[in-house]
Design an enzyme around this catalytic site. Structure first.
Site, PDB file in Angstrom:
ATOM      1  N   THR A  82       0.793  -1.224   0.000  1.00  0.00           N
ATOM      2  CA  THR A  82       0.000   0.000   0.000  1.00  0.00           C
ATOM      3  C   THR A  82       0.828   1.279   0.000  1.00  0.00           C
ATOM      4  O   THR A  82       1.843   1.353   0.706  1.00  0.00           O
ATOM      5  CB  THR A  82      -0.812   0.004   1.326  1.00  0.00           C
ATOM      6  OG1 THR A  82      -1.476  -1.232   1.415  1.00  0.00           O
ATOM      7  CG2 THR A  82      -1.768   1.151   1.401  1.00  0.00           C
ATOM      8  N   VAL A 113     -11.621  -7.028   2.146  1.00  0.00           N
ATOM      9  CA  VAL A 113     -11.201  -5.624   2.267  1.00  0.00           C
ATOM     10  C   VAL A 113     -10.179  -5.548   3.396  1.00  0.00           C
ATOM     11  O   VAL A 113     -10.396  -6.107   4.470  1.00  0.00           O
ATOM     12  CB  VAL A 113     -12.422  -4.718   2.574  1.00  0.00           C
ATOM     13  CG1 VAL A 113     -11.979  -3.303   2.894  1.00  0.00           C
ATOM     14  CG2 VAL A 113     -13.396  -4.725   1.394  1.00  0.00           C
ATOM     15  N   ASP A 159      -7.129  -2.988   5.551  1.00  0.00           N
ATOM     16  CA  ASP A 159      -7.169  -1.796   6.406  1.00  0.00           C
ATOM     17  C   ASP A 159      -7.195  -0.485   5.631  1.00  0.00           C
ATOM     18  O   ASP A 159      -7.658   0.542   6.140  1.00  0.00           O
ATOM     19  CB  ASP A 159      -5.926  -1.784   7.316  1.00  0.00           C
ATOM     20  CG  ASP A 159      -4.625  -1.737   6.487  1.00  0.00           C
ATOM     21  OD1 ASP A 159      -4.513  -2.519   5.516  1.00  0.00           O
ATOM     22  OD2 ASP A 159      -3.754  -0.915   6.795  1.00  0.00           O
TER      23      ASP A 159
END
Ligand code: GLY
Length: 328
Positions: free
Chosen positions: A189, A218, A220
């Site tokens: 990310t 999904v 964090d």
């Protein structure tokens, strides 16, 4: 009763005074920090806004759009590795200096989920749109449907299908794929935090999530408080790595609250990582999580579970990549 009312009024006024005091110009000038090596080019995008006196919110959106559009980064946006059904599903969120926030989860076919998240924040009464609803909202607001699965990610997925073994590994992207041109590593990310000339903070976080996850999973990154949190009175924090562990401790919010209690950004991130270990020592030893934080004084810091996490910093004084300190 009159005394209680007076006390409440004084408390509220005290709060307003604190807010006014922390909203002055940034002492050390604008600054932007981002997770991983690819944060450096993302920071350059954000700096085009910050360096001209622009708003931190615009900077973080513009900054993270760079890795979102880069097909060589297989963990974010276009070219992201798919889920186990071969579908590229993206998660992103954004938060400004006034507790406004927007998020999209499990969004398919849209290259820039961060810009959709911003529109959710600005154009809807909601904070989160997920799946088909997020896609319909994006299409109704001028975004175009694109195939996000590049030939490279499709090939990697087909290779993975031969075993279909699923186990998130430490710094997995680094091991599965060649380094990006220029020696940068291909990682997880992007979380970006910025403070503008006015001293106001914003943050953005965007990802294609864990490679070969279950469809609908999904992490964090689009969860306000977990993958990202911004409190303009105190500071901001973001996370990267295995999202399940970050959600379990509501990591980014925790780190902002620890900074409110007086911890430095690095000490707050270290405590966040420590909490992940205490909540699940067996889980923590085999996975990666990294936290990155920025406070109102423009001080930044990071901490991670395993070696290998890096973060990029851009300000008037520096433009460089640091290694995050690790527990293991
Ligand atoms: N941190 C990204 C994810 O777990 O999806």
């Amino acid at each position: 009763m009159a005394t209680r009312r007076k006390f409440l009024r004084q408390s509220l006024m005290g709060g307003a005074a604190v807010f006014a005091r922390v909203s002055g110009p940034a002492a050390g000038g604008p600054i932007v920090v981002s997770t991983w090596d690819f944060g450096k080019s993302a920071n350059a995008g954000a700096w085009e806004v910050l360096g001209k006196g622009g708003r931190a919110l615009d900077a973080v959106e513009q900054g993270v759009r760079i890795p979102e559009a880069d097909p060589s980064i297989q963990t974010i946006g276009y070219g992201g590795l798919p889920d186990r059904d071969g579908r590229v599903t993206l998660d992103a969120c954004i938060m400004d200096d006034r507790y406004n926030c927007g998020s999209v989860m499990c969004l398919e076919y849209i290259k820039h989920p961060i810009s959709v998240a911003r529109l959710v924040m600005e154009k809807t009464p909601h904070i989160i749109l997920a799946g088909d609803g997020a896609l319909q909202f994006a299409l109704a607001n001028g975004f175009h449907k694109e195939n996000l699965l590049t030939d490279k990610s499709k090939k990697d997925y087909e290779e993975w299908l031969k075993t279909s073994h699923y186990s998130p590994e430490v710094n997995i992207e680094n091991r599965l794929h060649d380094p990006m041109p220029g020696g940068a590593t291909n990682h997880d990310t992007i979380g970006m935090l910025a403070m503008d000339e006015q001293g106001n903070l914003s943050g953005a976080c965007t990802t294609s999530g864990l490679a070969y996850k279950m469809h609908g999973r999904v992490g964090d990154s689009p969860v306000i408080g977990a993958g990202l949190y911004v409190d303009n009175e105190v500071g901001a924090a973001t996370a990267t790595g295995v999202g399940e562990e970050v959600i379990r401790i509501v990591g980014s919010h925790l780190i902002v609250e620890l900074m409110r209690q007086g911890l430095s950004p690095e000490a707050a991130c270290r405590e966040g990582i420590g909490r992940i270990i205490r909540r699940g020592p067996d889980r923590a030893k085999d996975i990666q999580v990294g936290f990155l934080a920025l406070n109102k004084k423009g001080e930044y810091g990071a901490y991670c579970l395993q070696q290998g996490f890096t973060y990029a910093v851009r300000s008037e004084k520096e433009d460089r990549i640091y290694k995050g300190k690790s527990i293991y």
